[in-house]
Design an enzyme around this catalytic site. Structure first.
Site, short mmCIF file in Angstrom:
data_model
loop_
_atom_site.label_atom_id
_atom_site.label_comp_id
_atom_site.label_asym_id
_atom_site.label_seq_id
_atom_site.Cartn_x
_atom_site.Cartn_y
_atom_site.Cartn_z
N GLU A 96 40.46 -1.84 0.74
CA GLU A 96 39.77 -1.15 -0.35
C GLU A 96 40.80 -0.41 -1.22
OE1 GLU A 96 36.96 2.88 -0.33
OE2 GLU A 96 37.82 2.12 1.51
N ASP A 207 52.34 8.68 12.01
CA ASP A 207 53.45 8.68 11.05
C ASP A 207 53.08 9.60 9.88
OD1 ASP A 207 55.82 8.06 9.76
OD2 ASP A 207 55.22 6.02 9.19
P1 ADP Z 1 54.03 0.90 3.01
O1 ADP Z 1 53.31 0.31 4.18
O2 ADP Z 1 54.86 -0.12 2.32
O3 ADP Z 1 54.81 2.15 3.33
P2 ADP Z 1 51.85 2.55 1.98
O4 ADP Z 1 50.69 2.24 2.87
O5 ADP Z 1 52.58 3.82 2.27
O6 ADP Z 1 52.89 1.32 1.95
O7 ADP Z 1 51.32 2.53 0.49
C1 ADP Z 1 52.19 2.74 -0.61
C2 ADP Z 1 51.54 3.67 -1.63
O8 ADP Z 1 50.38 3.07 -2.18
C3 ADP Z 1 51.07 4.97 -1.01
O9 ADP Z 1 52.05 5.96 -1.09
C4 ADP Z 1 49.84 5.33 -1.82
O10 ADP Z 1 50.22 6.10 -2.95
C5 ADP Z 1 49.32 4.01 -2.32
N1 ADP Z 1 48.16 3.53 -1.53
C6 ADP Z 1 48.13 3.23 -0.21
N2 ADP Z 1 46.94 2.75 0.15
C7 ADP Z 1 46.18 2.73 -0.97
C8 ADP Z 1 44.84 2.30 -1.25
N3 ADP Z 1 44.06 1.79 -0.31
N4 ADP Z 1 44.40 2.42 -2.51
C9 ADP Z 1 45.20 2.91 -3.49
N5 ADP Z 1 46.47 3.31 -3.30
C10 ADP Z 1 46.96 3.23 -2.05
#
Ligand code: ADP
Length: 302
Positions: A96, A207
């Site tokens: 989502e 984390d």
């Molecule tokens: P990675 O696994 O590469 O570290 P993240 O899960 O930390 O990636 O996601 C990267 C960035 O994307 C996050 O810092 C956040 O700002 C944004 N983000 C993460 N999940 C969502 C989501 N479901 N919807 C919108 N933005 C998201």
């Protein structure tokens, strides 16, 4: 990327058994490990997509399971995972898309309250098995393997599946003999050191640094990118302090629901040692010396 995102949209269409087509995509910033995208579709709107090489499919399956488990806890908001799979040389995870806004004092408080409630969950919702430390599957911390073999003893868990493996990998990465010797000594002390608290298995994010939570436009805090397992809640709190970014509002709100125990302020070093060793194993550099300093704090005179 165009073709890849279109193929992912096709798999999603089949999975959701819905009428929908790829419309556009946009790379997003902030992914430390993966490439992250906003995928726009007709009919079903926007999705958040992570992409890595095909060999990382298991990492995405673990993240899918972790997001589901946090959602089932009904405590903090986290994105709904939708589909993990492979297209050609790439693995992907679709979830989502949540519109993020600016953090507010209220959202920090809600994060503190929600995290304490999440920590009160001691096993998967609906499970009839006794609560244990660990999880039913392994996952990753950063891009490092995280072993979640279930144990009754928290001290044994932390020694055998957290500090022990990171020290072995640090040896392979060429850590100094001082760090390795001090680390060996520390391993023999971990059980009694952790018995100074009264750890119970808590549902942990695993984390929780400031880059892994945001405030949704709705004002609610959202956590993501978990390295989930069941462990002492102090491990999650210690990590919030490691790189900073959490204000006193967050800690006060947490304590309103569940007070911290005596001894947390020095046990947190043993919890953060895990992340510093992991940083040494991922990035090398000065993290080795930082790890040594932490061991010196835990075992003065070692
Ligand atoms: P990675 O696994 O590469 O570290 P993240 O899960 O930390 O990636 O996601 C990267 C960035 O994307 C996050 O810092 C956040 O700002 C944004 N983000 C993460 N999940 C969502 C989501 N479901 N919807 C919108 N933005 C998201």
């Amino acid at each position: 990327m165009n073709e890849l995102l279109k193929k992912i949209a096709n798999q999603l269409t089949q999975y959701l058994q819905t009428k929908m087509e790829y419309r556009a995509h946009r790379p997003l910033s902030g992914g430390d490990i993966n490439q992250v995208f906003l995928l726009k579709t007709t009919e079903r709107g926007r999705f958040f997509v992570k992409i890595n090489k095909a060999s990382r499919l298991d990492m995405f399956l673990a993240e899918h399971a972790a997001l589901e488990e946090i959602r089932e806890s009904n405590t903090l908001q986290t994105p709904e995972p939708i589909l993990a799979g492979v297209v050609g040389n790439h693995a992907f995870l679709v979830m989502e898309f949540i519109d993020m806004g600016a953090g507010t004092p209220r959202s920090e408080e809600a994060l503190g309250h929600g995290l304490a409630r999440m920590h009160q969950i001691t096993k998967p919702v609906g499970s009839t098995a006794p609560a244990t430390f660990g999880w039913y599957r392994n996952n990753t911390i950063g891009s490092t393997r995280q072993i979640n073999q279930q144990e009754q003893s928290w001290g044994i868990f932390w020694r055998e599946h957290r500090i022990g493996p990171q020290l072995r990998w640090a040896a392979e990465r060429g850590a100094s003999s001082t760090l390795l010797q001090k680390g060996e000594q520390l391993l023999t002390e971990i059980e009694p050191l952790l018995e100074t608290g009264s750890p119970i298995p808590s549902l942990l994010h695993g984390d929780l640094w400031s880059g892994n939570w945001s405030t949704a436009k709705s004002g609610e805090p959202v956590i993501y990118d978990p390295a989930l397992y069941y462990g002492d809640r102090e491990a999650d709190l210690a990590m919030t302090e490691l790189f900073g970014g959490f204000s006193s509002r967050f800690y006060s709100a947490y304590s309103e629901i569940w007070l911290l125990e005596d001894g947390y302020n020095w046990r947190k070093n043993l919890y953060n040692l895990y992340h510093i060793l992991n940083h040494f194993n991922l990035f090398g550099g000065d993290y080795g010396r930082q790890a040594e300093r932490i061991v010196d704090t835990i075992l003065p005179g070692s």
